[in-house]
Design an enzyme around this catalytic site. Structure first.
Site, PDB file in Angstrom:
ATOM      1  N   LYS A 175       0.830  -1.212   0.000  1.00 23.42           N
ATOM      2  CA  LYS A 175       0.000   0.000   0.000  1.00 23.42           C
ATOM      3  C   LYS A 175       0.867   1.266   0.000  1.00 23.42           C
ATOM      4  O   LYS A 175       0.574   2.210  -0.713  1.00 23.42           O
ATOM      5  CB  LYS A 175      -0.920   0.031   1.239  1.00 23.42           C
ATOM      6  CG  LYS A 175      -1.874  -1.152   1.337  1.00 23.42           C
ATOM      7  CD  LYS A 175      -2.849  -0.995   2.497  1.00 23.42           C
ATOM      8  CE  LYS A 175      -2.204  -0.946   3.870  1.00 23.42           C
ATOM      9  NZ  LYS A 175      -1.495  -2.194   4.265  1.00 23.42           N
ATOM     10  N   ARG A 216      -9.369   0.693   8.929  1.00 22.77           N
ATOM     11  CA  ARG A 216      -8.843  -0.630   9.250  1.00 22.77           C
ATOM     12  C   ARG A 216      -9.867  -1.474   9.991  1.00 22.77           C
ATOM     13  O   ARG A 216      -9.582  -2.597  10.369  1.00 22.77           O
ATOM     14  CB  ARG A 216      -7.615  -0.480  10.114  1.00 22.77           C
ATOM     15  CG  ARG A 216      -6.330  -0.842   9.328  1.00 22.77           C
ATOM     16  CD  ARG A 216      -5.204  -0.611  10.236  1.00 22.77           C
ATOM     17  NE  ARG A 216      -3.988  -1.265  10.012  1.00 22.77           N
ATOM     18  CZ  ARG A 216      -2.928  -0.729   9.431  1.00 22.77           C
ATOM     19  NH1 ARG A 216      -3.012   0.423   8.856  1.00 22.77           N
ATOM     20  NH2 ARG A 216      -1.789  -1.370   9.415  1.00 22.77           N
ATOM     21  N   ARG A 275      11.794  -6.175   5.277  1.00 21.79           N
ATOM     22  CA  ARG A 275      11.578  -4.759   4.967  1.00 21.79           C
ATOM     23  C   ARG A 275      12.466  -3.858   5.819  1.00 21.79           C
ATOM     24  O   ARG A 275      12.656  -4.086   7.009  1.00 21.79           O
ATOM     25  CB  ARG A 275      10.112  -4.402   5.208  1.00 21.79           C
ATOM     26  CG  ARG A 275       9.821  -2.924   4.958  1.00 21.79           C
ATOM     27  CD  ARG A 275       8.370  -2.652   4.746  1.00 21.79           C
ATOM     28  NE  ARG A 275       7.589  -2.777   5.971  1.00 21.79           N
ATOM     29  CZ  ARG A 275       6.266  -2.574   6.009  1.00 21.79           C
ATOM     30  NH1 ARG A 275       5.618  -2.289   4.905  1.00 21.79           N
ATOM     31  NH2 ARG A 275       5.626  -2.688   7.143  1.00 21.79           N
ATOM     32  N   ARG A 284      11.523  -1.487  11.233  1.00 22.25           N
ATOM     33  CA  ARG A 284      10.447  -1.098  12.152  1.00 22.25           C
ATOM     34  C   ARG A 284      10.295  -2.155  13.238  1.00 22.25           C
ATOM     35  O   ARG A 284      10.375  -3.341  12.965  1.00 22.25           O
ATOM     36  CB  ARG A 284       9.124  -0.993  11.379  1.00 22.25           C
ATOM     37  CG  ARG A 284       8.992   0.279  10.579  1.00 22.25           C
ATOM     38  CD  ARG A 284       7.831   0.248   9.619  1.00 22.25           C
ATOM     39  NE  ARG A 284       6.585  -0.268  10.177  1.00 22.25           N
ATOM     40  CZ  ARG A 284       5.421  -0.265   9.511  1.00 22.25           C
ATOM     41  NH1 ARG A 284       5.360   0.232   8.291  1.00 22.25           N
ATOM     42  NH2 ARG A 284       4.333  -0.754  10.066  1.00 22.25           N
ATOM     43  N   ARG A 316       0.119  -8.869  13.676  1.00 25.47           N
ATOM     44  CA  ARG A 316      -0.465  -7.880  12.762  1.00 25.47           C
ATOM     45  C   ARG A 316      -1.321  -8.544  11.693  1.00 25.47           C
ATOM     46  O   ARG A 316      -2.382  -8.041  11.326  1.00 25.47           O
ATOM     47  CB  ARG A 316       0.647  -7.056  12.105  1.00 25.47           C
ATOM     48  CG  ARG A 316       1.280  -6.095  13.099  1.00 25.47           C
ATOM     49  CD  ARG A 316       2.573  -5.538  12.568  1.00 25.47           C
ATOM     50  NE  ARG A 316       2.396  -4.660  11.439  1.00 25.47           N
ATOM     51  CZ  ARG A 316       3.313  -4.461  10.509  1.00 25.47           C
ATOM     52  NH1 ARG A 316       4.465  -5.106  10.551  1.00 25.47           N
ATOM     53  NH2 ARG A 316       3.088  -3.626   9.523  1.00 25.47           N
TER      54      ARG A 316
END
Ligand code: AMP
Length: 218
Positions: free
Chosen positions: A13, A88, A127, A160, A171
């Protein structure tokens, strides 16, 4: 044009939001980025949000909804916006709808970025993100030219906290329970367009543009 990018963590996204923002010249509004900026500058909102973010849980609606409602009223969002990471859950979607109605606006399209779970884990665990400009990298698939340094702005790249393996599962579980019902919610309003989220960045942008502009993406 008012767009929503829907998809699991790691679906792309953020990356696609950036491309679409440049293409259509409308701002990308990422609740995750706004929250992280607040955490970084240790605002009261950021300090409160951090405890939820670190666990991979959703930050309470009372915090997030006001943030978005303020942001979409800003001048640069007048001609349109791309929501990335919001709504969300169903409550957020309902509040958003009421806010937009109040402004005489609506959602034009909801793009659902579809990526299988195994691929999401692979993307999230590798990531890395620039602390300054939020550019995304992946340790294997798209590493920066110099390890630890952003190609775009030269700042530090980091992992992160919520991309650590133990938080990724939490998550994804939150996504399936809280966010996935939005697929049905927006399908019933004939706003939902699923898009294949596997491929090169440009291919996926092409899929999304096809869905927005009414072309087939198959
Ligand atoms: P993201 O960068 O979109 O993956 O968001 C990172 C974290 O910020 C999430 O795991 C949540 O803790 C929080 N967050 C971002 N957007 C929202 C939202 N719309 N509602 C609640 N929490 C959010």
């Amino acid at each position: 044009m008012n767009l929503i990018l829907l998809g699991a963590p790691g679906a792309g996204k953020g990356t696609q939001g950036k491309n679409l923002s440049e293409r259509y010249r409308i701002p990308q509004i990422s609740t995750g980025d706004i929250l992280r900026a607040n955490v970084r500058s240790k605002t009261p909102l950021g300090l409160k949000a951090k405890e939820f973010m670190d666990k991979g849980a959703l930050v309470p609606d009372s915090i997030v909804v006001g943030m978005v409602s303020d942001r979409i009223r800003e001048e640069d969002a007048e001609k349109g916006f791309i929501l990335d990471g919001f709504p969300r859950n169903i409550n957020q979607a309902e509040v958003l709808e009421a806010t937009l109605v109040g402004l005489g606006k609506g959602i034009d399209r909801v793009i659902g970025m579809e990526v299988e779970r195994k691929e999401l884990v692979r993307r999230l665990s590798g990531r890395r993100v620039c602390r300054q400009c939020a550019e995304n990298y992946h340790v294997i698939f798209s590493p920066p030219m110099n390890i630890g340094t952003c190609d775009k702005c030269g700042s530090e790249i980091y992992q992160r906290d919520d991309d650590k393996e133990e938080t990724i599962e939490a998550r994804l579980a939150v996504y399936e329970k809280e966010t996935l019902p939005l697929v049905d919610y927006y399908s019933k309003k004939s706003l939902y367009s699923p898009v294949d989220g596997i491929g090169t960045v440009d291919q996926i942008t092409g899929n999304i543009v096809g869905a927005i502009e009414g072309r087939s993406n198959t």
